[in-house]
Scaffold this motif. Structure first.
Motif, mmCIF file in Angstrom:
data_model
loop_
_atom_site.group_PDB
_atom_site.id
_atom_site.type_symbol
_atom_site.label_atom_id
_atom_site.label_comp_id
_atom_site.label_asym_id
_atom_site.label_seq_id
_atom_site.Cartn_x
_atom_site.Cartn_y
_atom_site.Cartn_z
ATOM 1 N N ASP A 183 0.530 -1.340 -0.088
ATOM 2 C CA ASP A 183 0.219 -0.412 0.049
ATOM 3 C C ASP A 183 0.764 1.385 0.276
ATOM 4 O O ASP A 183 2.402 1.553 0.226
ATOM 5 N N SER A 184 0.398 2.236 -0.534
ATOM 6 C CA SER A 184 1.388 3.481 -0.354
ATOM 7 C C SER A 184 0.680 4.558 0.707
ATOM 8 O O SER A 184 -0.942 4.605 0.604
ATOM 9 N N VAL A 185 1.512 5.199 1.762
ATOM 10 C CA VAL A 185 0.991 5.420 3.032
ATOM 11 C C VAL A 185 1.774 7.089 2.640
ATOM 12 O O VAL A 185 2.593 6.580 3.133
ATOM 13 N N SER A 186 1.359 8.160 2.849
ATOM 14 C CA SER A 186 1.808 9.498 2.848
ATOM 15 C C SER A 186 3.540 9.211 1.673
ATOM 16 O O SER A 186 4.382 9.899 2.427
ATOM 17 N N GLY A 187 3.361 8.434 0.731
ATOM 18 C CA GLY A 187 3.793 8.290 -0.278
ATOM 19 C C GLY A 187 5.379 7.829 0.117
ATOM 20 O O GLY A 187 6.349 7.297 -0.788
ATOM 21 N N ARG A 188 4.737 6.867 1.083
ATOM 22 C CA ARG A 188 5.610 5.524 1.304
ATOM 23 C C ARG A 188 5.240 3.991 0.814
ATOM 24 O O ARG A 188 3.452 4.012 1.130
ATOM 25 N N ARG A 189 5.705 3.465 0.349
ATOM 26 C CA ARG A 189 5.613 1.582 -0.320
ATOM 27 C C ARG A 189 5.374 1.295 0.732
ATOM 28 O O ARG A 189 7.027 0.995 1.500
ATOM 29 N N VAL A 190 4.327 0.425 1.424
ATOM 30 C CA VAL A 190 3.980 -0.096 2.638
ATOM 31 C C VAL A 190 3.700 -1.685 2.499
ATOM 32 O O VAL A 190 2.852 -1.745 1.863
ATOM 33 N N LEU A 191 4.969 -2.309 2.540
ATOM 34 C CA LEU A 191 4.638 -4.102 2.582
ATOM 35 C C LEU A 191 4.671 -4.459 3.720
ATOM 36 O O LEU A 191 4.193 -4.612 4.308
ATOM 37 N N LYS A 192 2.679 -5.097 3.485
ATOM 38 C CA LYS A 192 1.831 -5.403 4.981
ATOM 39 C C LYS A 192 2.108 -6.922 4.628
ATOM 40 O O LYS A 192 1.114 -7.462 3.869
ATOM 41 N N LEU A 193 2.984 -7.186 6.005
ATOM 42 C CA LEU A 193 3.396 -9.143 5.732
ATOM 43 C C LEU A 193 2.287 -9.364 6.671
ATOM 44 O O LEU A 193 1.950 -11.196 6.196
ATOM 45 N N GLU A 194 0.896 -8.775 6.794
ATOM 46 C CA GLU A 194 -0.045 -9.721 6.964
ATOM 47 C C GLU A 194 -1.336 -9.005 6.410
ATOM 48 O O GLU A 194 -2.290 -9.636 7.402
ATOM 49 N N ASP A 195 -1.062 -8.535 5.436
ATOM 50 C CA ASP A 195 -2.553 -8.432 4.582
ATOM 51 C C ASP A 195 -2.560 -8.516 3.012
ATOM 52 O O ASP A 195 -1.212 -8.884 2.274
ATOM 53 N N ILE A 196 -3.066 -9.881 2.828
ATOM 54 C CA ILE A 196 -3.345 -9.945 1.410
ATOM 55 C C ILE A 196 -5.061 -9.836 0.953
ATOM 56 O O ILE A 196 -4.582 -10.376 -0.018
ATOM 57 N N SER A 197 -5.637 -9.203 1.392
ATOM 58 C CA SER A 197 -7.059 -8.548 1.000
ATOM 59 C C SER A 197 -6.963 -8.266 -0.313
ATOM 60 O O SER A 197 -7.684 -8.586 -1.352
ATOM 61 N N GLU A 198 -5.713 -7.216 -0.727
ATOM 62 C CA GLU A 198 -6.606 -6.479 -2.101
ATOM 63 C C GLU A 198 -5.925 -6.828 -2.893
ATOM 64 O O GLU A 198 -6.324 -7.594 -4.396
ATOM 65 N N ASN A 199 -4.780 -8.400 -2.930
ATOM 66 C CA ASN A 199 -4.623 -8.854 -4.324
ATOM 67 C C ASN A 199 -5.168 -9.777 -4.263
ATOM 68 O O ASN A 199 -5.962 -10.413 -5.288
ATOM 69 N N ALA A 200 -5.509 -10.630 -3.031
ATOM 70 C CA ALA A 200 -6.514 -11.793 -2.818
ATOM 71 C C ALA A 200 -7.923 -12.218 -4.195
ATOM 72 O O ALA A 200 -8.507 -12.548 -4.379
#
Length: 387
Positions: A183-200
């Motif tokens: 996810d993009s948060v405040s201009g930073r790319r955040v790799l969400k190790l415990e979230d897969i809902s958007e891709n899935a």
């Protein structure tokens, strides 16, 4: 001869035979491990996890003039990165190798049979560009059998699809190099190790899913695909990459367990696709005239192959053992490690790195030419699906 003496002789013969078998097993394990000096790997298990009577993933490469199955010029979807013949590769012997399993024969890929059996279904590859490599190979193999059928191509990000309209068969590729969300948060790319809902949400409804991940977890600097990682509600500038990967793969595993109905969907995981940047891995301790895969024209001989098992696959294996959903591992690692000759090297459409002017410094020894090795991956995929 008395009955008691006969029994003693039989027992002695049985013990001798068992000792011979144990000795042979020890020698096989010793042969696979004796040259393994890479601290980033551990020994490959001798027995395949899938417990098949046919050892599909153990064998040798055999020269076969009936290959390749298709020509690159006849396939409409090969990316420039994989189109080695178009971009000047002068040799072609790398196209003429057939995988021969140790104790069985592989059926030849038949695109018409594939379409008939998959009628009305969707096959989706999910992962990094090695998944795209296999996605395009499957399209080319199938297309070569039915070149006049109606098709529809949609190339977009992150989802691309190729439909054989006359059979209502969809082959799709979803780019998710880490499987979990970014996810993009405040201009930073955040790799969400415990979230897969958007891709899935894009994977729901597929009849066959083939996942892969691995290479991007080691990327740093400008090639890194994220700015910070999120785990347990906290942000991290970095962490042990294999710990991060295991957290992400566990997130994927939980999604599979909660959402996959195995009566409707088959789940596969493509094992780690090896690179060939270090000739010590295939030289057998001898001379190393090349610095990488550039100029390599033949597979590694099984007699000098050391046999290594990447840490990335150790992570995947650990998670698969924790899952309740059966996932078939398409174990292409060893057979691909033998194919130092099958990479694009400098013969790709990527001109940004000055590959041709610096062939020993900037070749692509990660991806694979098409036609080429991914066609064998799909032949194995085809075999497991239908035989």
């Amino acid at each position: 001869m008395s009955s008691s003496k006969s029994n003693i002789i039989i027992i002695q013969l049985t013990i001798s035979l068992n000792l011979m078998i144990l000795s042979s097993s020890y020698m096989l394990v010793h042969h696979l491990n004796k040259n393994n000096h890479n601290h980033n790997h551990h020994s490959r298990p001798i027995l395949q996890a899938n417990n098949s009577q046919c050892s599909l993933f153990m064998g040798s490469w055999v020269h076969d003039d009936s290959y390749p199955v298709y020509e690159s010029s006849a396939c409409p979807v090969i990316d420039p990165d994989f189109n080695c013949q178009m971009y000047g590769r002068p040799d072609s012997d790398y196209l003429k190798y057939r995988w021969q399993p140790a104790n069985c024969e592989l059926p030849r890929f038949n695109g018409l049979v594939f379409l008939e059996k998959m009628k009305g279904k969707t096959i989706m590859f999910v992962g990094d560009s090695l998944g795209r490599n296999q996605f395009e190979s499957l399209i080319c193999l199938t297309w070569s059998s039915v070149p006049r059928v109606n098709t529809q191509v949609i190339r977009s990000y992150p989802l691309s699809t190729f439909k054989f309209l006359d059979y209502d068969v969809t082959i799709a590729y979803y780019k998710a190099q880490y499987l979990v969300d970014i996810d993009s948060v405040s201009g930073r790319r955040v790799l969400k190790l415990e979230d897969i809902s958007e891709n899935a949400r894009f994977w729901t409804g597929a009849d066959v899913l083939m996942f892969n991940t691995g290479h991007w977890w080691s990327h740093t600097g400008v090639t890194q695909g994220w700015d910070v990682m999120e785990s347990g509600g906290s942000l991290y500038q970095d962490m042990d990459r294999m710990v991060a990967m295991q957290t992400a793969v566990r997130t994927w595993g939980r999604w599979v367990d909660r959402n996959i109905d195995t009566s409707k969907t088959r789940v596969f995981f493509q094992s780690f696709s090896p690179t060939h940047y270090n000739p010590e891995e295939w030289s057998g301790g001898g001379a190393t005239p090349s610095k990488n895969c550039y100029g390599e024209k033949s597979p590694v001989s099984a007699s000098v192959f050391s046999g290594v098992f990447p840490n990335e696959m150790k992570v995947v294996d650990t998670v698969l053992k924790e899952m309740k959903t059966p996932v078939y591992v398409l174990d292409i690692t060893t057979l691909s490690e033998m194919r130092k000759d099958a990479h694009p090297s400098i013969y790709s459409g990527d001109t940004s790195t000055g590959q041709k002017s610096n062939p020993h410094d900037t070749p692509d020894c990660t991806h694979w030419c098409l036609p080429g090795l991914p066609d064998t991956w799909n032949q194995l995929f085809y075999t497991v699906l239908f035989y």
